[in-house]
Design a protein around this motif. Structure first.
Motif, PDB file in Angstrom:
ATOM      1  N   GLU A 211      -5.290  -0.072   8.598  1.00 60.47           N
ATOM      2  CA  GLU A 211      -4.347   0.625   7.705  1.00 60.47           C
ATOM      3  C   GLU A 211      -3.274   1.368   8.502  1.00 60.47           C
ATOM      4  O   GLU A 211      -2.098   1.372   8.137  1.00 60.47           O
ATOM      5  CB  GLU A 211      -5.107   1.595   6.797  1.00 60.47           C
ATOM      6  CG  GLU A 211      -5.828   0.894   5.652  1.00 60.47           C
ATOM      7  CD  GLU A 211      -6.721   1.817   4.846  1.00 60.47           C
ATOM      8  OE1 GLU A 211      -6.726   3.039   5.118  1.00 60.47           O
ATOM      9  OE2 GLU A 211      -7.423   1.316   3.952  1.00 60.47           O
TER      10      GLU A 211
ATOM     11  N   HIS B 201       4.868  -1.865  -0.239  1.00 60.87           N
ATOM     12  CA  HIS B 201       4.569  -0.450  -0.028  1.00 60.87           C
ATOM     13  C   HIS B 201       5.714   0.399  -0.537  1.00 60.87           C
ATOM     14  O   HIS B 201       6.871   0.190  -0.177  1.00 60.87           O
ATOM     15  CB  HIS B 201       4.335  -0.192   1.468  1.00 60.87           C
ATOM     16  CG  HIS B 201       3.461   0.982   1.724  1.00 60.87           C
ATOM     17  ND1 HIS B 201       3.931   2.263   1.691  1.00 60.87           N
ATOM     18  CD2 HIS B 201       2.133   1.058   2.007  1.00 60.87           C
ATOM     19  CE1 HIS B 201       2.933   3.098   1.958  1.00 60.87           C
ATOM     20  NE2 HIS B 201       1.830   2.394   2.150  1.00 60.87           N
TER      21      HIS B 201
ATOM     22  N   GLN C 277       5.061  -1.512   8.873  1.00 59.57           N
ATOM     23  CA  GLN C 277       5.985  -1.278   7.748  1.00 59.57           C
ATOM     24  C   GLN C 277       7.178  -0.430   8.177  1.00 59.57           C
ATOM     25  O   GLN C 277       8.319  -0.734   7.860  1.00 59.57           O
ATOM     26  CB  GLN C 277       5.242  -0.553   6.606  1.00 59.57           C
ATOM     27  CG  GLN C 277       4.272  -1.413   5.830  1.00 59.57           C
ATOM     28  CD  GLN C 277       4.958  -2.234   4.744  1.00 59.57           C
ATOM     29  OE1 GLN C 277       6.174  -2.330   4.683  1.00 59.57           O
ATOM     30  NE2 GLN C 277       4.160  -2.867   3.901  1.00 59.57           N
TER      31      GLN C 277
ATOM     32  N   GLN D 244       0.754   0.458   8.544  1.00 62.64           N
ATOM     33  CA  GLN D 244       1.762   1.485   8.250  1.00 62.64           C
ATOM     34  C   GLN D 244       2.852   1.507   9.322  1.00 62.64           C
ATOM     35  O   GLN D 244       4.044   1.593   9.030  1.00 62.64           O
ATOM     36  CB  GLN D 244       1.069   2.854   8.170  1.00 62.64           C
ATOM     37  CG  GLN D 244       1.912   3.910   7.473  1.00 62.64           C
ATOM     38  CD  GLN D 244       1.127   5.198   7.277  1.00 62.64           C
ATOM     39  OE1 GLN D 244      -0.087   5.246   7.441  1.00 62.64           O
ATOM     40  NE2 GLN D 244       1.837   6.245   6.941  1.00 62.64           N
TER      41      GLN D 244
END
Length: 679
Positions: free
Chosen positions: A352, A186, A359, A356
């Motif tokens: 999703e 990412h 991450q 995120q």
């Protein structure tokens, strides 16, 4: 409109290129191509619908023609040029040879870039983790991989970080451990800023000419232009355009397993439990929502699995595929389709968000890299499975009552015995018109074989271009002197290719048409027939190079060596040898086509296409099979002459070209070789 300044610029560049090419031969066809392409993209024919369908025969120099006709105008208008090809070979030729040559000699200031899908790139951070924590990913394949060697190659730029420039052999399982998928690699995470994928994408912004494949172009158009500029800012050149309808069908198709889904859903549930324990309370709401959505999906899939178990004995009693006639699903599957599409879509959106959050916490180092990497790996797998379900049920939810628009079938996996469901659109005309042709600044579609039976109507229909008034069509013949350089010979055959005795007649007749000390290519319609004939000819003392007995590259190398030493060389191949095989000069002087390349409609998609035409009162053989066969025959005959100095003979051992009503139309669609018909 095309200004005098642009016209003058194109002529000047063309002159420079002529001067720089050794042994340049002026080609009227290429001049015509350049002029017509420039007129199409500049709106000289139609101000809004700037669309061209161009069939340019072998040797016309169409790559140079479309670069000349498009790039100067695009630069003046500040438009991006997107060249899309079907094959890697043509992409490599454009990027490594044609575009650098044009850039050098045109003296135009422009940059070009090869744009590949994310799955073609490695994530360097994932690669580092493989090297640091081999115990997380240990397997028979990955344990022996020299990850440090790859890292060193990247650091020294011996390797560009993509699959195509790998300097070691890496199997698919190992590649998947380091691929730059969106969950792992990412851009928001600083550790990934210099990963090959993100560096390559940064080049796209500055490039004036972008080279892509058909699949990436379709994916980008469908996603709302996440990589390429919006269509209104692009002049598209679709090369090998005869493949575009099939590429689009494949792209918009879906498949997902209908049985044994509890295995991956339960595995996903365990990963979510781990995340609940590791991530802070602020993420808890998203994690619980995702868990609820996965539970909802599982409860919706359970009755589907029970239904599948009931139907399995009937569907797969004597075959491994079962097609739903008229795309009519069993009642329960039809009822569950919409709720399943919605549930999987909701789960994907929530996943999703969770990804995120993970991450962010891994980049803040509140989680160890070892922990976050293992969890991201699991989430990536869950995402893939959810996406498959969402795509499938979205297609299955579309009503097919009035007009059938899909082929739908189920298949039994040979080893796992999972039932896999498939859905493929029968036509992609509407999608292509909506995503590409409606909004593009200009589109030029070109190929050596765009017409079928000398008509553009079939490809227009497939591409969705029948509704556009501004479409320009152009056929530019090859500059080759076909009548002087080659001959088509139709020897008298006794048996129809559909008769059982045809194979024995082939084996008996073929030796007469395999001359000594020449290079021959014999094309068959089936592997079985090729093997039967090869066996009989070898018994007569013939030395043969047969497809499947060695790699394609190895066979062609042996063939080349035979030809270099003046020996007879006989290649036996099937349909895949009739397109994209380049055997110039002495590498092919004698081409034998044993049988017209009629495709037997055995795949569920082909059966569904034929069924849909018949339901509308049409004739599938006339509307589908004959045009497709005519196009394949032209491609097969195109193997003989690859350069202007080439010469040789084509022998066709299928009497239907003479005895059937469609035969003369097929013959007349072939290049104008001299003909000898022994009937």
């Amino acid at each position: 409109m095309l200004s005098d300044q642009i016209k003058s610029q194109i002529r000047t560049i063309h002159g420079r290129i002529k001067d720089s090419l050794p042994n340049y031969q002026p080609r009227a066809g290429q001049n015509q191509l350049v002029a017509e392409i420039a007129k199409i993209v500049s709106g000289s024919y139609h101000r809004h619908e700037r669309i061209g369908l161009i069939e340019a025969g072998t040797g016309t120099g169409k790559s140079l023609a479309y670069m000349l006709g498009v790039i100067p105008y695009a630069l003046a208008q500040k438009k991006k040029v997107v060249i899309a090809t079907a094959t890697v070979a043509l992409q490599e030729q454009l990027v490594n040879k044609d575009l650098p040559f044009f850039q050098l000699h045109s003296k135009l200031l422009f940059e070009f870039s090869l744009v590949k899908g994310r799955a073609r790139y490695a994530c360097i951070e994932r690669l580092r983790q493989q090297q640091r924590h081999p115990e997380l990913f240990a397997s028979a394949n990955t344990a022996a991989t020299d990850w440090q060697g790859l890292l060193d190659s990247w650091a020294n730029r011996y390797w560009l970080g993509d699959k195509d420039s790998l300097n070691i052999t890496l199997d698919e399982q190992s590649w998947q451990q380091i691929v730059a998928d969106p969950l792992h690699c990412h851009k928001a995470d600083r550790r990934h800023l210099n990963c090959p994928f993100h560096l390559a994408r940064a080049e796209v912004e500055h490039a004036d000419v972008l080279v892509v494949n058909h699949a990436l172009l379709l994916a980008d158009l469908a996603s709302g232009n996440s990589v390429l500029p919006k269509p209104a800012d692009c002049i598209y050149v679709i090369d090998e355009a005869h493949h575009l309808p099939d590429s689009a069908r494949e792209f918009f198709a879906a498949q997902a397993q209908l049985s044994h889904n509890s295995q991956w859903l339960e595995k996903g549930g365990k990963t979510l439990q781990q995340l609940i324990q590791l991530l802070p309370a602020t993420v808890m709401k998203d994690l619980i929502r995702l868990q609820d959505s996965c539970n909802e999906l599982q409860s919706l899939l359970k009755p589907v699995e029970r239904c599948i178990e009931e139907f399995k004995p009937r569907w797969f009693s004597d075959k491994t595929e079962y097609r739903f006639s008229d795309a009519a699903l069993p009642k329960l599957l039809q009822q569950q389709a919409e709720p399943l599409a919605q549930a999987s879509q909701k789960a994907l959106q929530q996943l999703e968000k969770v990804q995120q959050q993970l991450q962010e916490h891994s980049s803040e180092q509140s989680l160890s890299s070892k922990q976050s990497l293992a969890l991201l790996q699991e989430l990536s797998y869950l995402y893939q499975k959810l996406e498959q379900q969402q795509n499938l049920w979205q297609l299955y939810a579309q009503p097919q009552d009035k007009t059938v628009q899909q082929a739908r079938w189920v298949a039994l996996h040979s080893t796992s015995q999972y039932v896999i469901a498939h859905a493929t659109p029968l036509g992609v005309a509407g999608k292509l018109a909506q995503l590409l042709f409606d909004d593009a600044f200009a589109v030029v579609l070109c190929s050596a074989t765009l017409t079928a039976l000398n008509s553009f109507n079939y490809i227009k229909y497939d591409l969705g271009l029948t509704q556009f008034d501004g479409v320009q069509t152009l056929q530019v013949a090859s500059p080759f002197a076909y009548a002087e350089k080659g001959q088509i010979l139709l020897p008298k055959m006794q048996a129809e290719p559909t008769e059982a005795r045809f194979t024995d007649e082939l084996a008996r007749v073929l030796p007469q048409y395999l001359p000594d000390n020449q290079a021959s290519l014999v094309l068959f319609a089936s592997y079985w027939q090729m093997q039967q004939v090869a066996e009989q000819l070898r018994a007569k003392g013939f030395s043969l190079l047969v497809q499947g007995e060695a790699s394609r590259q190895a066979l062609l190398q042996l063939h080349s060596e035979n030809c270099q030493h003046g020996r007879s060389s006989i290649l036996f191949g099937t349909q895949s040898f009739s397109e994209g095989l380049d055997l110039p000069g002495k590498l092919l002087t004698n081409l034998v086509i044993t049988k017209l390349p009629f495709a037997v409609p055995t795949s569920p998609l082909e059966e569904a296409l034929a069924e849909a035409i018949s339901k509308k009162g049409g004739n599938a053989f006339v509307q589908l099979t004959i045009p497709a066969t005519a196009k394949k025959l032209v491609q097969a005959c195109g193997r003989l002459l690859r350069q202007e100095q080439d010469e040789g003979r084509i022998v066709i051992l299928d009497r239907r070209l003479v005895t059937k009503t469609y035969g003369s139309a097929m013959l007349n669609a072939l290049p104008p070789f001299r003909r000898q018909i022994d009937y």
